[in-house]
Design an enzyme around this catalytic site. Sequence first.
Site, mmCIF file in Angstrom:
data_model
loop_
_atom_site.group_PDB
_atom_site.id
_atom_site.type_symbol
_atom_site.label_atom_id
_atom_site.label_comp_id
_atom_site.label_asym_id
_atom_site.label_seq_id
_atom_site.Cartn_x
_atom_site.Cartn_y
_atom_site.Cartn_z
ATOM 1 N N CYS B 83 0.817 -1.210 0.000
ATOM 2 C CA CYS B 83 0.000 0.000 0.000
ATOM 3 C C CYS B 83 0.853 1.264 0.000
ATOM 4 O O CYS B 83 0.320 2.366 -0.090
ATOM 5 C CB CYS B 83 -0.962 -0.011 1.177
ATOM 6 S SG CYS B 83 -2.028 -1.475 1.162
ATOM 7 N N ILE B 209 -12.512 -1.242 -0.156
ATOM 8 C CA ILE B 209 -11.930 -1.758 -1.403
ATOM 9 C C ILE B 209 -12.314 -0.755 -2.496
ATOM 10 O O ILE B 209 -13.500 -0.446 -2.643
ATOM 11 C CB ILE B 209 -12.541 -3.138 -1.743
ATOM 12 C CG1 ILE B 209 -12.322 -4.146 -0.613
ATOM 13 C CG2 ILE B 209 -12.026 -3.648 -3.086
ATOM 14 C CD1 ILE B 209 -10.927 -4.604 -0.422
ATOM 15 N N HIS B 333 -9.516 3.706 -0.830
ATOM 16 C CA HIS B 333 -8.139 3.227 -0.717
ATOM 17 C C HIS B 333 -7.802 2.251 -1.862
ATOM 18 O O HIS B 333 -7.624 1.061 -1.643
ATOM 19 C CB HIS B 333 -7.957 2.566 0.667
ATOM 20 C CG HIS B 333 -6.572 2.095 0.974
ATOM 21 N ND1 HIS B 333 -5.443 2.662 0.424
ATOM 22 C CD2 HIS B 333 -6.127 1.093 1.789
ATOM 23 C CE1 HIS B 333 -4.370 2.020 0.898
ATOM 24 N NE2 HIS B 333 -4.758 1.071 1.705
#
Lengths: 386, 386
Positions: B83, B209, B333
Site C-alpha cells: 500500500c 476496497i 483506498h
Amino acid sequence: MRDVVIIGVGTTKFGELWESSLRDLAVEAALKAIDDAGCDRIDSLWVGCMSCGLFNGQEHLGALVADYLGRTPMPACRVESACASGGMALRAAWMEVACGQSDVVMALGVEKMTDVSGGKATYALAAASDREHEAFHGVTFPGLYALIAVDHMHRYGTTREQLADVSVKNHEHGSHNQYAQYPHKVTREQVMSSTMVADPLRVLDCSPISDGASAVIVAALDESRSLTKNALVKIAAIGAATDSLSLHQRKDLCEFAATIEAGERAFKTAKLSPSDIDVAEVHDCFTISEICVTEALGFFERGRGGPAASDGATRLGGKIPVNTSGGLKSKGHPVGATGIAQVYMLTKQLRGEAGPVQVKNARRALAQNMGGTGSSNVVTILESGS
Amino acid sequence: MRDVVIIGVGTTKFGELWESSLRDLAVEAALKAIDDAGCDRIDSLWVGCMSCGLFNGQEHLGALVADYLGRTPMPACRVESACASGGMALRAAWMEVACGQSDVVMALGVEKMTDVSGGKATYALAAASDREHEAFHGVTFPGLYALIAVDHMHRYGTTREQLADVSVKNHEHGSHNQYAQYPHKVTREQVMSSTMVADPLRVLDCSPISDGASAVIVAALDESRSLTKNALVKIAAIGAATDSLSLHQRKDLCEFAATIEAGERAFKTAKLSPSDIDVAEVHDCFTISEICVTEALGFFERGRGGPAASDGATRLGGKIPVNTSGGLKSKGHPVGATGIAQVYMLTKQLRGEAGPVQVKNARRALAQNMGGTGSSNVVTILESGS
C-alpha cells in the site's frame, strides 16, 4: 550525477530449486554479493521481481527481503517491468546513488517460478503481455515470438538452422557456467528435432522456467575505495525505453524499437558506439530474440543477425561475444533475476574473473534486458576501472 | 541533488468504478495531471501499483501505461511496496529528477480492486503481509490491525469511542471531497454499531476496497518556470524505511518503528520538526492506524493519539489537521494510488486550492504512506514555493 561503480556481485544457481523459497534465494544472492564486495554496508535496496504475486502469493518483496536480510529499517522497494525487472532495479539503484540520496545500494533480482503447476506459470508470464488484447485470446509468449521469427525469416531469409545455432552457441558457453540450469552442450540437430512449441520455435529455442536470484551492490565512486578491494566496474550509462505491450500495435513485428531506443540512449550517454563493446549479455528468451536484439543494438545490420549466429561472430573469440554466461537459454531465466544476472556475468568479465569464458582484455561490456515482446528495455554499459 | 518541485497533479474519482478498467483509470489521472500542469512534456514514468497481477492478471504496468498514454518510447517502470507503492513511485520519480537523468517525470498510482470477488481481494491484499507466516494461517489485515488496536487500548487506555472519532472526523472532511468514494458524514454511534469485522474494529473503522488512480508530475526547480504557471510545491524531503513484514516479529505491536524512522529521516533532511507542519495526510487504513501514526510522526506523544482524535486536534481548524481529503476511510483506498492521492491533496492545500477544507496559510505539509502493518513507510514533506 555522481559516478557510480559496482563493488560486489553474487548469484545463486539457477534451476528447479525445490529446497529454496523465494526469500531464501533472495537472501543467498544478497549475502554472496556482500561477501564478494567485502563490505557490510547497504543503505537501500531495490528488488526486481516480475510476479511474486502470481507465482508465490506474495507481494511487498522489498520489505520482505530487507527483513530476512536483517537490514530493517533500510529503505527497500520492489520494481517490476516484467522480464526487465532486474535491469530496472539496477537503474533505480544507480539513480539513488547518482543523486546522492544513498552511497551504497543493492539491486537484487529474484524469481521463484517452479512452485506453481497446471498452466499457472504460463498464466503468470502472460501477465507481461497485454492481457486484454493478447493473453485472453489465447496467445502466449512462444506464440508471439514465433510470429516475430516467421516475419524475420520471411523478410531476411533467416533460416531454421540459424535459430538453432543461437541455442548451440549459448549452451556451449553455458556448459562452463557452474550456476547454469542446463550446463549441457546441444547440437544443431538436437535443437531442430526437439519438441515443437510454436512453429518455428521448438523447446530448445526457448528459455526455461527457473528459480534463482542475483545481486549487485553499487556505490558512489568517490566512496568506493574505502568499501572494497575489488577491481571497480563503472556504470557508464543505463538507457531505458518502452514500446507497445501488444505486438499487433507495432508497425514492424521484428524491429525492436525500444531496444534500438534504449541502446541509442545508452551509447549516447557513454559516448561509445557498438563497435566499442567487447562483450555483451542480451535477452535471448527465445533464439529469435537474440537475433533481433543483436541487430537492434547495432552489432549487426538489420537482417544480418541470423548469419552472425551461424558464422561465429557472437561466439567466444568472435567479433562480439554474446551471452558468455550461456544466456537465458542455457543459464536459465528466473525472470526478475535475469537483468541482474547479466550484470553479474559482465562484472566478472571486466574484472578478468570469467575463467574459461573470459574475453581477453574486455574493457567495455553491454547488458540488454527486456520485458514482454521487447516492450520494456534496459541497456546498461559497463566499463572496467582505469 | 537538484531541487525538485511538483508542477501538476490529477486524480480520478475513487470508488467502485465498474465502467473504467485499470488502464482507463491510469490514463485519466495522467491526463488530468498533464492538464493541470499545462505542460505536455514527460521524460519518464513511475507507476505505483500493489497487485495488478492478482487483481487484474496484468503485470508490466509501466510500459502499458506509457503505451496507452501515447508516450512510448518514454522509459516507464512499476514500483511496488504494497500500500506504499504510490509513495515509493514518487520517491523514484524524485530521485530521477534529482540526479539529473530526467527533467520532468510522472509518478502515477493506480489500483483496480473491484474486478475480483469471492475472497480474492482479501487474498490479494494479504500478499502485503508475510504470506508464509501470517496469511497462510488465516490472519488477514483487519485481524492484524485489531491486534494492534487491542494492544494500544490495553496499554494507553485508548477507547472504542476514540477509534470511532477518527472515522467521524475523516468522513466529515471527506464529505467535501468530490472524488471521495464515501463522501458521507457518519456519527460515533453509527461507527460503534456497525458490523464487527475483527474485534474491536468494525466496518466503519476500515478503509474500503476501491478503484482509482492519481498522478503527480515533478520537475527540476530550475526548469519548472518554463513548464507551468502553477504555484510551485517543493519536495523538501522524502524519508523511507522498513520493518518486519510479520507483526509477531516486532518487539512492540503498536509502535510503528518504520514510521518513526521514515519520519525522522524526512524531518532531518527538511530541517523541520513535527510542529512546523501545517497539514498532513496519513495512512488511516484502519482507525487505529491514524492514532498510531500520528504518534509515530511526533504530532502527539506516545499514547496520546486516541485523545487527540476526540479533542479536535486533528480536525480542520485543530492543532494539526489530518486527512483533510477524508483519508483512506472516506476517500477510498485503491492501494497503489493512495500515496499519490495524499500528495494530490497536499499540493492543493499548499496552492490554496483546497476549497472548503483549505487550511489557512498552509505552507508545510506531510504525507505518510505505508504498506503492510507499517512494514514499508514513506514520509514526504512538501513546502509551498517562496
